[in-house]
Design a protein around this motif. Sequence first.
Motif, PDB file in Angstrom:
ATOM      1  N   SER A  61     -21.626  21.803  -3.128  1.00  6.53           N
ATOM      2  CA  SER A  61     -22.067  21.064  -4.304  1.00  6.53           C
ATOM      3  C   SER A  61     -20.872  20.511  -5.064  1.00  6.53           C
ATOM      4  O   SER A  61     -19.833  21.160  -5.167  1.00  6.53           O
ATOM      5  N   THR A  62     -21.042  19.322  -5.616  1.00  2.11           N
ATOM      6  CA  THR A  62     -19.957  18.650  -6.319  1.00  2.11           C
ATOM      7  C   THR A  62     -20.355  18.313  -7.739  1.00  2.11           C
ATOM      8  O   THR A  62     -21.538  18.220  -8.082  1.00  2.11           O
ATOM      9  N   ASN A  63     -19.339  18.111  -8.569  1.00  3.74           N
ATOM     10  CA  ASN A  63     -19.537  17.736  -9.953  1.00  3.74           C
ATOM     11  C   ASN A  63     -18.434  16.762 -10.338  1.00  3.74           C
ATOM     12  O   ASN A  63     -17.284  16.943  -9.936  1.00  3.74           O
ATOM     13  N   TYR A  64     -18.796  15.732 -11.111  1.00  2.77           N
ATOM     14  CA  TYR A  64     -17.843  14.693 -11.481  1.00  2.77           C
ATOM     15  C   TYR A  64     -17.884  14.415 -12.969  1.00  2.77           C
ATOM     16  O   TYR A  64     -18.939  14.505 -13.609  1.00  2.77           O
ATOM     17  N   ALA A  65     -16.741  14.043 -13.494  1.00  2.00           N
ATOM     18  CA  ALA A  65     -16.703  13.519 -14.845  1.00  2.00           C
ATOM     19  C   ALA A  65     -17.442  12.191 -14.884  1.00  2.00           C
ATOM     20  O   ALA A  65     -17.427  11.427 -13.912  1.00  2.00           O
ATOM     21  N   ASP A  66     -18.097  11.905 -15.996  1.00  2.00           N
ATOM     22  CA  ASP A  66     -18.856  10.667 -16.115  1.00  2.00           C
ATOM     23  C   ASP A  66     -17.985   9.434 -15.869  1.00  2.00           C
ATOM     24  O   ASP A  66     -18.453   8.436 -15.326  1.00  2.00           O
ATOM     25  N   SER A  67     -16.736   9.509 -16.253  1.00  2.00           N
ATOM     26  CA  SER A  67     -15.853   8.364 -16.149  1.00  2.00           C
ATOM     27  C   SER A  67     -15.507   7.976 -14.713  1.00  2.00           C
ATOM     28  O   SER A  67     -15.035   6.865 -14.472  1.00  2.00           O
ATOM     29  N   VAL A  68     -15.746   8.880 -13.763  1.00  2.00           N
ATOM     30  CA  VAL A  68     -15.382   8.593 -12.378  1.00  2.00           C
ATOM     31  C   VAL A  68     -16.575   8.578 -11.435  1.00  2.00           C
ATOM     32  O   VAL A  68     -16.411   8.269 -10.250  1.00  2.00           O
ATOM     33  N   LYS A  69     -17.750   8.877 -11.927  1.00  4.24           N
ATOM     34  CA  LYS A  69     -18.936   8.889 -11.076  1.00  4.24           C
ATOM     35  C   LYS A  69     -19.159   7.524 -10.439  1.00  4.24           C
ATOM     36  O   LYS A  69     -19.072   6.496 -11.098  1.00  4.24           O
ATOM     37  N   GLY A  70     -19.444   7.550  -9.154  1.00  2.00           N
ATOM     38  CA  GLY A  70     -19.660   6.324  -8.414  1.00  2.00           C
ATOM     39  C   GLY A  70     -18.404   5.704  -7.868  1.00  2.00           C
ATOM     40  O   GLY A  70     -18.474   4.778  -7.051  1.00  2.00           O
ATOM     41  N   ARG A  71     -17.241   6.190  -8.306  1.00  3.26           N
ATOM     42  CA  ARG A  71     -15.974   5.642  -7.847  1.00  3.26           C
ATOM     43  C   ARG A  71     -15.143   6.662  -7.071  1.00  3.26           C
ATOM     44  O   ARG A  71     -14.443   6.300  -6.127  1.00  3.26           O
ATOM     45  N   PHE A  72     -15.211   7.919  -7.477  1.00  2.00           N
ATOM     46  CA  PHE A  72     -14.426   8.974  -6.842  1.00  2.00           C
ATOM     47  C   PHE A  72     -15.332   9.880  -6.022  1.00  2.00           C
ATOM     48  O   PHE A  72     -16.497  10.105  -6.380  1.00  2.00           O
TER      49      PHE A  72
END
Length: 121
Positions: free
Chosen positions: A56-67
């Motif tokens: 499972s992964t988690n991303y900061a909103d600022s990088v979602k869809g890019r990283f």
Amino acid sequence: QVQLVESGGGLVQPGGSLRLSCATSGTIFSINAMGWYRQAPGKQRELVATIISSGSTNYADSVKGRFTISRDNAKNTVYLQMNSLKPGDTAVYYCNAQLRMYPTFPYSTYWGQGTQVTVSS
């Protein structure tokens, strides 16, 4: 002693891509989670992405869809694929891992030395 070593940073133009790698070494029994943090000028260190043992992964909103964060379990290595880079992504990127060296040890957090990512034209 456990070591985490980042690589792949550098200078890239806006809209470009970079792939960061973080290799672990030393006595490692198991890794519960690995992640990437970054620290930009004048700002606190912030979470970028994490991946746990289940995948499972988690991303900061600022990088979602890019990283995209991924892990090679056989190599105990974590990656961060960074696409559509922006000047705001400029920072020192740090790898960390929550791991234990022996089955009787608690999980502890370790940090890499950081790698510079600069996004500029």
